[in-house]
Design a protein around this motif. Structure first.
Motif, PDB file in Angstrom:
ATOM      1  N   PRO A  58       0.846  -1.199   0.000  1.00  0.00           N
ATOM      2  CA  PRO A  58       0.000   0.000   0.000  1.00  0.00           C
ATOM      3  C   PRO A  58       0.885   1.254   0.000  1.00  0.00           C
ATOM      4  CG  PRO A  58      -0.730  -1.566   1.661  1.00  0.00           C
ATOM      5  CD  PRO A  58       0.606  -2.040   1.178  1.00  0.00           C
ATOM      6  N   TRP A  59       0.907   1.980  -1.109  1.00  0.00           N
ATOM      7  CA  TRP A  59       1.755   3.153  -1.233  1.00  0.00           C
ATOM      8  C   TRP A  59       1.016   4.415  -0.827  1.00  0.00           C
ATOM      9  CZ3 TRP A  59       6.840   2.874  -1.833  1.00  0.00           C
ATOM     10  CH2 TRP A  59       7.374   1.690  -2.334  1.00  0.00           C
ATOM     11  N   GLY A  60       1.774   5.459  -0.581  1.00  0.00           N
ATOM     12  CA  GLY A  60       1.198   6.746  -0.184  1.00  0.00           C
ATOM     13  C   GLY A  60       1.801   7.218   1.118  1.00  0.00           C
ATOM     14  N   ALA A  61       2.202   8.498   1.155  1.00  0.00           N
ATOM     15  CA  ALA A  61       2.844   9.045   2.353  1.00  0.00           C
ATOM     16  C   ALA A  61       1.838   9.302   3.467  1.00  0.00           C
ATOM     17  CB  ALA A  61       3.576  10.337   2.004  1.00  0.00           C
ATOM     18  N   THR A  62       0.561   9.418   3.115  1.00  0.00           N
ATOM     19  CA  THR A  62      -0.501   9.650   4.101  1.00  0.00           C
ATOM     20  C   THR A  62      -1.678   8.745   3.755  1.00  0.00           C
ATOM     21  OG1 THR A  62      -1.583  11.389   2.790  1.00  0.00           O
ATOM     22  CG2 THR A  62       0.192  12.087   4.300  1.00  0.00           C
ATOM     23  N   PRO A  63      -2.589   8.501   4.703  1.00  0.00           N
ATOM     24  CA  PRO A  63      -3.780   7.705   4.375  1.00  0.00           C
ATOM     25  C   PRO A  63      -4.588   8.309   3.232  1.00  0.00           C
ATOM     26  CG  PRO A  63      -3.530   7.890   6.744  1.00  0.00           C
ATOM     27  CD  PRO A  63      -2.500   8.797   6.151  1.00  0.00           C
ATOM     28  N   GLU A  64      -4.686   9.641   3.208  1.00  0.00           N
ATOM     29  CA  GLU A  64      -5.426  10.289   2.130  1.00  0.00           C
ATOM     30  C   GLU A  64      -4.774  10.030   0.777  1.00  0.00           C
ATOM     31  OE1 GLU A  64      -6.848  14.771   0.689  1.00  0.00           O
ATOM     32  OE2 GLU A  64      -5.673  14.510   2.526  1.00  0.00           O
ATOM     33  N   GLU A  65      -3.444  10.129   0.737  1.00  0.00           N
ATOM     34  CA  GLU A  65      -2.746   9.889  -0.524  1.00  0.00           C
ATOM     35  C   GLU A  65      -2.871   8.419  -0.924  1.00  0.00           C
ATOM     36  OE1 GLU A  65       1.079  11.862  -2.267  1.00  0.00           O
ATOM     37  OE2 GLU A  65       1.733  10.187  -0.999  1.00  0.00           O
ATOM     38  N   SER A  66      -2.824   7.509   0.040  1.00  0.00           N
ATOM     39  CA  SER A  66      -3.001   6.087  -0.272  1.00  0.00           C
ATOM     40  C   SER A  66      -4.356   5.832  -0.925  1.00  0.00           C
ATOM     41  CB  SER A  66      -2.869   5.243   1.001  1.00  0.00           C
ATOM     42  OG  SER A  66      -1.563   5.303   1.516  1.00  0.00           O
ATOM     43  N   ARG A  67      -5.396   6.447  -0.375  1.00  0.00           N
ATOM     44  CA  ARG A  67      -6.737   6.292  -0.965  1.00  0.00           C
ATOM     45  C   ARG A  67      -6.773   6.869  -2.379  1.00  0.00           C
ATOM     46  NH1 ARG A  67      -8.204   7.403   4.476  1.00  0.00           N
ATOM     47  NH2 ARG A  67      -8.377   9.633   4.045  1.00  0.00           N
ATOM     48  N   ARG A  68      -6.121   8.018  -2.551  1.00  0.00           N
ATOM     49  CA  ARG A  68      -6.098   8.666  -3.869  1.00  0.00           C
ATOM     50  C   ARG A  68      -5.365   7.795  -4.889  1.00  0.00           C
ATOM     51  NH1 ARG A  68      -8.589  11.380  -7.590  1.00  0.00           N
ATOM     52  NH2 ARG A  68      -7.321  12.888  -8.734  1.00  0.00           N
ATOM     53  N   LEU A  69      -4.240   7.233  -4.492  1.00  0.00           N
ATOM     54  CA  LEU A  69      -3.487   6.359  -5.397  1.00  0.00           C
ATOM     55  C   LEU A  69      -4.287   5.114  -5.768  1.00  0.00           C
ATOM     56  CD1 LEU A  69       0.065   6.581  -3.794  1.00  0.00           C
ATOM     57  CD2 LEU A  69      -0.612   7.483  -6.025  1.00  0.00           C
ATOM     58  N   THR A  70      -4.972   4.543  -4.774  1.00  0.00           N
ATOM     59  CA  THR A  70      -5.800   3.361  -5.043  1.00  0.00           C
ATOM     60  C   THR A  70      -6.907   3.684  -6.032  1.00  0.00           C
ATOM     61  OG1 THR A  70      -5.326   2.443  -2.856  1.00  0.00           O
ATOM     62  CG2 THR A  70      -7.289   1.627  -3.987  1.00  0.00           C
ATOM     63  N   ALA A  71      -7.539   4.860  -5.859  1.00  0.00           N
ATOM     64  CA  ALA A  71      -8.626   5.261  -6.752  1.00  0.00           C
ATOM     65  C   ALA A  71      -8.118   5.517  -8.168  1.00  0.00           C
ATOM     66  CB  ALA A  71      -9.311   6.512  -6.199  1.00  0.00           C
ATOM     67  N   LEU A  72      -6.979   6.185  -8.284  1.00  0.00           N
ATOM     68  CA  LEU A  72      -6.425   6.467  -9.609  1.00  0.00           C
ATOM     69  C   LEU A  72      -5.985   5.182 -10.309  1.00  0.00           C
ATOM     70  CD1 LEU A  72      -4.325   9.659  -8.768  1.00  0.00           C
ATOM     71  CD2 LEU A  72      -6.380   9.564 -10.194  1.00  0.00           C
ATOM     72  N   ASP A  73      -5.384   4.267  -9.551  1.00  0.00           N
ATOM     73  CA  ASP A  73      -4.984   2.981 -10.115  1.00  0.00           C
ATOM     74  C   ASP A  73      -6.205   2.218 -10.612  1.00  0.00           C
ATOM     75  OD1 ASP A  73      -3.210   0.625 -10.555  1.00  0.00           O
ATOM     76  OD2 ASP A  73      -4.340  -0.198  -8.865  1.00  0.00           O
ATOM     77  N   ALA A  74      -7.268   2.223  -9.831  1.00  0.00           N
ATOM     78  CA  ALA A  74      -8.493   1.517 -10.231  1.00  0.00           C
ATOM     79  C   ALA A  74      -9.074   2.125 -11.503  1.00  0.00           C
ATOM     80  CB  ALA A  74      -9.517   1.566  -9.098  1.00  0.00           C
ATOM     81  N   GLU A  75      -9.035   3.458 -11.610  1.00  0.00           N
ATOM     82  CA  GLU A  75      -9.584   4.106 -12.800  1.00  0.00           C
ATOM     83  C   GLU A  75      -8.724   3.813 -14.032  1.00  0.00           C
ATOM     84  OE1 GLU A  75     -11.097   8.476 -14.410  1.00  0.00           O
ATOM     85  OE2 GLU A  75     -10.671   8.179 -12.277  1.00  0.00           O
ATOM     86  N   LEU A  76      -7.418   3.788 -13.860  1.00  0.00           N
ATOM     87  CA  LEU A  76      -6.547   3.457 -14.983  1.00  0.00           C
ATOM     88  C   LEU A  76      -6.804   2.033 -15.470  1.00  0.00           C
ATOM     89  CD1 LEU A  76      -3.309   5.160 -13.668  1.00  0.00           C
ATOM     90  CD2 LEU A  76      -4.254   5.538 -15.953  1.00  0.00           C
ATOM     91  N   ARG A  77      -6.924   1.094 -14.533  1.00  0.00           N
ATOM     92  CA  ARG A  77      -7.193  -0.296 -14.920  1.00  0.00           C
ATOM     93  C   ARG A  77      -8.553  -0.422 -15.596  1.00  0.00           C
ATOM     94  NH1 ARG A  77      -4.067  -4.313 -11.317  1.00  0.00           N
ATOM     95  NH2 ARG A  77      -2.577  -3.011 -10.191  1.00  0.00           N
ATOM     96  N   ALA A  78      -9.560   0.294 -15.067  1.00  0.00           N
ATOM     97  CA  ALA A  78     -10.895   0.241 -15.660  1.00  0.00           C
ATOM     98  C   ALA A  78     -10.902   0.809 -17.073  1.00  0.00           C
ATOM     99  CB  ALA A  78     -11.878   1.016 -14.776  1.00  0.00           C
ATOM    100  N   ALA A  79     -10.012   1.773 -17.337  1.00  0.00           N
ATOM    101  CA  ALA A  79      -9.913   2.359 -18.676  1.00  0.00           C
ATOM    102  C   ALA A  79      -9.182   1.444 -19.649  1.00  0.00           C
ATOM    103  CB  ALA A  79      -9.207   3.709 -18.600  1.00  0.00           C
ATOM    104  N   GLY A  80      -8.569   0.378 -19.131  1.00  0.00           N
ATOM    105  CA  GLY A  80      -7.868  -0.564 -19.993  1.00  0.00           C
ATOM    106  C   GLY A  80      -6.362  -0.530 -19.886  1.00  0.00           C
ATOM    107  N   ALA A  81      -5.831   0.242 -18.926  1.00  0.00           N
ATOM    108  CA  ALA A  81      -4.384   0.302 -18.754  1.00  0.00           C
ATOM    109  C   ALA A  81      -3.880  -0.949 -18.047  1.00  0.00           C
ATOM    110  CB  ALA A  81      -4.007   1.550 -17.956  1.00  0.00           C
ATOM    111  N   GLU A  82      -2.812  -1.512 -18.565  1.00  0.00           N
ATOM    112  CA  GLU A  82      -2.221  -2.736 -18.008  1.00  0.00           C
ATOM    113  C   GLU A  82      -1.072  -2.370 -17.069  1.00  0.00           C
ATOM    114  OE1 GLU A  82       0.658  -6.416 -19.448  1.00  0.00           O
ATOM    115  OE2 GLU A  82      -0.324  -5.133 -20.944  1.00  0.00           O
ATOM    116  N   PRO A  83      -1.167  -2.693 -15.767  1.00  0.00           N
ATOM    117  CA  PRO A  83      -0.095  -2.340 -14.830  1.00  0.00           C
ATOM    118  C   PRO A  83       1.159  -3.168 -15.058  1.00  0.00           C
ATOM    119  CG  PRO A  83      -1.761  -3.657 -13.726  1.00  0.00           C
ATOM    120  CD  PRO A  83      -2.285  -3.372 -15.096  1.00  0.00           C
ATOM    121  N   LEU A  84       2.320  -2.514 -14.932  1.00  0.00           N
ATOM    122  CA  LEU A  84       3.606  -3.175 -15.150  1.00  0.00           C
ATOM    123  C   LEU A  84       4.462  -3.235 -13.890  1.00  0.00           C
ATOM    124  CD1 LEU A  84       4.651  -1.593 -18.575  1.00  0.00           C
ATOM    125  CD2 LEU A  84       3.596  -3.823 -18.187  1.00  0.00           C
TER     126      LEU A  84
END
Length: 223
Positions: A58-84
């Motif tokens: 779980p990345w992020g310097a703060t809990p808020e940033e961790s939530r933001r990173l999780t949300a952005l990652d989920a949106e990228l994957r939903a758009a069809g981006a393949e994580p590397l």
């Protein structure tokens, strides 16, 4: 390792690089250097980037940033981006952490943020994308898009079609990025992690060449 020549930057680039207060404090030195026709040593610039792989956690310097990173990652994957995978780029001045993605066959994307304690906070996490064009007859070599709040400094190469989209969602950025690529033609295919790294290395090299032409780069003997 070359350094930036602050005397050759525009006023806008100085403010974006140093902040308004920092630019004001350096302005007398910059003005004097310009009048005397001499360079003024600024931050170091790497000749190349290195991508150090990081473990999944779980990345992020703060809990808020961790939530933001999780949300952005989920949106990228939903758009069809393949994580590397996740990488640390020590040569970057601010947002040194990133999660790499391939979006379709031709887009290298990155979710970027910083949790390096010794660096100033770089604001909200943001998404960037680069595509290299197959046909460069128009003079444009690649398309680069970013949702960062601040524009890149120094200004990227004139051979890059730069799309600055502050606060754009990942879906919006990827859609507008691909639209810009289609405006120029077709993007070149990117193959896996090595192709993803190469796309960003080549963008860095393109910019370094442009900055050298502008007289922005100082070497040790000049500094």
């Amino acid at each position: 390792m070359p350094a930036l020549n602050l005397a050759a930057l525009t006023t806008e680039e100085l403010q974006a690089l140093l902040g308004e207060e920092g630019a004001q404090s350096r302005l007398p030195d910059v003005s004097r250097a310009r009048l005397e026709g001499r360079p003024l040593l600024g931050p170091l610039l790497p000749a190349a980037l290195t991508f150090e792989p990081l473990a999944e956690r779980p990345w992020g310097a703060t809990p808020e940033e961790s939530r933001r990173l999780t949300a952005l990652d989920a949106e990228l994957r939903a758009a069809g981006a393949e994580p590397l995978g996740v990488y640390y780029v020590p040569q970057e001045r601010a947002a040194r952490h990133l999660r790499a993605y391939l979006f379709g066959p031709e887009v290298a994307a990155a979710l970027r943020w910083s949790e390096t304690p010794e660096l100033p906070r770089s604001g909200q996490p943001f998404v960037e994308a680069v595509t290299w064009l197959r046909d460069r007859a128009s003079g444009v070599a690649c398309v680069f898009s970013t949702s960062a709040a601040a524009v890149p400094v120094p200004a990227p190469s004139e051979a890059a079609d730069v799309r600055v989209l502050p606060g754009a969602s990942p879906t919006e950025l990827l859609t507008l990025h691909r639209r810009a690529v289609l405006h120029h033609g077709r993007g070149g295919r990117i193959h896996g992690e090595e192709g993803w790294k190469r796309a960003w290395q080549e963008l860095h090299a393109l910019n370094m060449a442009a900055w050298a032409r502008r007289g922005l780069l100082l070497h040790e003997a000049e500094g």
